[in-house]
Every structure is written in C-alpha cells, then in structure tokens.
Design an enzyme around this catalytic site. Structure first.
Site, mmCIF file in Angstrom:
data_model
loop_
_atom_site.group_PDB
_atom_site.id
_atom_site.type_symbol
_atom_site.label_atom_id
_atom_site.label_comp_id
_atom_site.label_asym_id
_atom_site.label_seq_id
_atom_site.Cartn_x
_atom_site.Cartn_y
_atom_site.Cartn_z
ATOM 1 N N LYS A 144 0.897 -1.160 0.000
ATOM 2 C CA LYS A 144 0.000 0.000 0.000
ATOM 3 C C LYS A 144 0.934 1.208 0.000
ATOM 4 O O LYS A 144 1.414 1.624 1.050
ATOM 5 C CB LYS A 144 -0.882 -0.022 1.249
ATOM 6 C CG LYS A 144 -1.828 1.155 1.377
ATOM 7 C CD LYS A 144 -3.218 0.778 1.008
ATOM 8 C CE LYS A 144 -4.197 1.931 1.264
ATOM 9 N NZ LYS A 144 -5.554 1.599 0.822
ATOM 10 N N GLY B 101 -4.168 0.916 -4.226
ATOM 11 C CA GLY B 101 -4.247 2.364 -4.199
ATOM 12 C C GLY B 101 -5.130 2.860 -3.069
ATOM 13 O O GLY B 101 -5.434 2.141 -2.123
#
Length: 248
Positions: A48, A129
């Site tokens: 992430k 994302g």
C-alpha cells in the site's frame, strides 16, 4: 483448479488494485486474492504505497490496525511495514492533502525502491491504491500515473450500489485514455441484505456495457480478517483467473 504457474525468470504478475470510491472493498478483495494465491501454492506480496487515516481506523478483532497490516498478514509476508507501506499519513484525506498538511513530500524513488523489494522472490504482487483511480498523490501525479509508471494492469473494485455503472464507466474511460489495461472489474457485495433493483441488475448491465472486459462478482464476507473465508470467497468469485499470467 490446477495451480497457475509463473516462470522463475519472468517478472511477477503485477496487479494495481483500484476502486470506484473509498470503502468499497479494495482491501478485502486484495486480501482474498492473496489468501487464495497462497492456497494455490503461489508466493504473493502486496504493498500500500501510501496509507492515510490510520488514527481514525478502529483496530479489528484480529488486532490488525491498518490496510497494510491486513495485506501483509494475508500474504504471510515478513517484509517490514516500512516497505509494505512506505508512507503513513495520519489524517484520513487524499495523499496530496494529507502529505501537504503533514509537511511530507512523497518521493517516487522511495516508492520505486519499495516495489523492487516487495516483488523479490514472489510470483504475484498486489499494489493497492487509495480511493479511486484519479486520487492525487501530489499536484501532478495520481494513482493512475503511478500504475502507468509501474506498468501495472488494474483490478477495478466496484461497490455494488446505485451509481456504480457511471463510476465504473468513468474509471474505465480514464484507464483507456492513459493506456493502462484493466485486467478485471470486480463487483463487490456491500452487505448481506436483500439486493435492491439496482444491485440485482448492475452485474448484467456491466457485462452488456463492457463486453470486452472480464467482470467478476465478489460475495459478502462477514469475517473480513478470516483468511480461509476470504480465500473461499475469491474462489467462488472466480478470482483465480487473475492469478495466471496473461497470454502473450
């Protein structure tokens, strides 16, 4: 299903997990895909790149406090969180805004280096994302630009609710214009209640509207930290197709 194979000399399969919105199941689908990959004997890693709003997130029953924690656990990864999640921002805002308010400058060389570490010795790499595809990382770069930079095909997670058709079509159009391929669109159940008319018809509508794309359905999972349940949901939803390399 026969174990999907990636050759030892090839680059890992990369998937950029994006969404039509925030809170529509990107992390759940990412964790499910990672858990399913491990069931099939595949080595998988996830990252992430930028995570914001950690202070505002309650700790789950499993003790996993953030999306990055959940991704790392689902992959069975020993990578440090500083690699899985290079940037941690406190306020639950778009990275551009949260970083500016925290006087943090996002260095894309740092992100590149983290990706290089994450994808060592694995066959699948998931890059999750934040929010939607055009969420800004800084004034000039969105997640779409980051996925283009990394040549990362997209897994578009779409919450099954009224309005999702517009959100999916807008996201697909943006990806097409940028030349970033979409590997699949996953329509996620957002609750276990009876479906509304929109929810009951969205999947067939997407198949009709986007006949050249792979459209999948992901069921409601009431135990999002149960890796066995997530792996089963991934299998039921047909996500195995994402764990094999694309034909040349």
């Amino acid at each position: 299903m026969t174990r999907p194979m990636a050759t030892s000399t090839s680059r890992p399969i990369r998937l950029g997990v994006t969404g039509t919105d925030t809170g529509i199941g990107k992390t759940v689908v990412s964790c499910a895909l990672a858990a399913r990959a491990r069931v099939l004997g595949l080595r998988v890693a996830a990252m992430k790149p930028i995570e914001s709003g950690i202070v505002e997130r309650p700790v789950s029953e499993s003790g996993l406090a953030s999306d990055a924690d959940r991704l790392r656990a689902a992959c069975g990864s020993l990578l440090p969180l500083s690699v899985v999640r290079p940037y941690l921002l406190e306020e639950p805002l778009a990275p551009m805004i949260a970083a500016a308010r925290a006087n943090v400058e996002i260095d894309f060389d740092v992100l590149d280096a983290a990706l290089a570490q994450v994808e060592q010795h694995v066959e699948i790499v998931l890059v999750e994302g934040a929010g939607g595809l055009l969420v800004p990382i800084d004034l000039r770069v969105s997640y779409l630009d980051l996925f283009a930079r990394w040549q990362t095909p997209l897994l578009l997670v779409a919450g099954n609710k009224l309005g999702v058709l517009n959100h999916v079509l807008l996201t697909v159009r943006a990806a097409e214009v940028a030349g970033v391929p979409i590997r699949a669109i996953v329509l996620t159940a957002l609750s276990d209640r009876d479906a509304s008319v929109a929810e009951a018809t969205n999947f067939d509508a997407l198949v009709t509207l986007l006949p050249h794309y792979t459209i999948l359905r992901f069921p409601w999972v009431d135990r999002p930290d149960d890796l066995d349940a997530l792996a089963t949901a991934a299998e039921v939803g047909g996500l195995d197709v994402l764990l094999a390399p694309l034909s040349p």
